[in-house]
Write a protein that holds these residues in place. Sequence first.
Motif, PDB file in Angstrom:
ATOM      1  N   ALA A  31       0.845  -1.197   0.000  1.00 36.44           N
ATOM      2  CA  ALA A  31       0.000   0.000   0.000  1.00 36.44           C
ATOM      3  C   ALA A  31       0.880   1.246   0.000  1.00 36.44           C
ATOM      4  O   ALA A  31       1.730   1.423   0.871  1.00 36.44           O
ATOM      5  CB  ALA A  31      -0.915  -0.001   1.214  1.00 36.44           C
ATOM      6  N   VAL A  32       0.674   2.091  -1.000  1.00 33.54           N
ATOM      7  CA  VAL A  32       1.472   3.304  -1.179  1.00 33.54           C
ATOM      8  C   VAL A  32       0.629   4.520  -0.798  1.00 33.54           C
ATOM      9  O   VAL A  32      -0.538   4.610  -1.153  1.00 33.54           O
ATOM     10  CB  VAL A  32       1.932   3.418  -2.658  1.00 33.54           C
ATOM     11  N   LYS A  33       1.235   5.475  -0.066  1.00 37.36           N
ATOM     12  CA  LYS A  33       0.517   6.703   0.298  1.00 37.36           C
ATOM     13  C   LYS A  33       1.029   7.921  -0.454  1.00 37.36           C
ATOM     14  O   LYS A  33       0.329   8.931  -0.535  1.00 37.36           O
ATOM     15  CB  LYS A  33       0.562   6.950   1.800  1.00 37.36           C
ATOM     16  N   ALA A  34       2.241   7.848  -1.022  1.00 36.42           N
ATOM     17  CA  ALA A  34       2.801   8.976  -1.775  1.00 36.42           C
ATOM     18  C   ALA A  34       4.031   8.505  -2.547  1.00 36.42           C
ATOM     19  O   ALA A  34       4.583   7.439  -2.257  1.00 36.42           O
ATOM     20  CB  ALA A  34       3.193  10.110  -0.826  1.00 36.42           C
ATOM     21  N   LEU A  35       4.428   9.292  -3.538  1.00 38.27           N
ATOM     22  CA  LEU A  35       5.668   9.047  -4.285  1.00 38.27           C
ATOM     23  C   LEU A  35       6.524  10.292  -4.238  1.00 38.27           C
ATOM     24  O   LEU A  35       6.015  11.413  -4.180  1.00 38.27           O
ATOM     25  CB  LEU A  35       5.378   8.747  -5.757  1.00 38.27           C
ATOM     26  N   GLU A  36       7.814  10.071  -4.313  1.00 32.79           N
ATOM     27  CA  GLU A  36       8.768  11.178  -4.389  1.00 32.79           C
ATOM     28  C   GLU A  36       9.663  10.927  -5.595  1.00 32.79           C
ATOM     29  O   GLU A  36      10.277   9.861  -5.704  1.00 32.79           O
ATOM     30  CB  GLU A  36       9.596  11.222  -3.109  1.00 32.79           C
TER      31      GLU A  36
END
Length: 142
Positions: free
Chosen positions: A44-49
Amino acid sequence: MAIRFVIAAQEMDITPLKQALRLAEAGGYCAFEGWVRNHNHGRAVKALEYQVYEALARKEGAAILEEAMERFEISAASAMHRSGMLDIGDMAVWIGVSAPHREAAFQACRFIIDAIKQRLPVWKKEHYTEGEAQWVACHHHG
């Protein structure tokens, strides 16, 4: 002939990029938008950089668009890739192609996104919902 490649540090309105593709000889337009999704490889991903080597990315991005102009019967091409922190649903990449005929526009659009994923100096860090973050490869199709 419109060719424009942009690295954007924040959310941007792509309308000017799209409008530059509206040429009298173009009968069709094809676009691709890549969005930040909430999962990758079962996590589960909440954000990308995204970290981008901007000078080289602009140069390589422009070269990719030039190659598309040479390889396909298109009128114009533009693209944008984000840098920095992105939330779920944010647009990470946008590509637009106009051409006299749709098939060339579709082919060039696919070529451009594949080349961007393979050749742009971009590094992606996934921030997971459980708190961990990890750098992951950007250089695969999907």
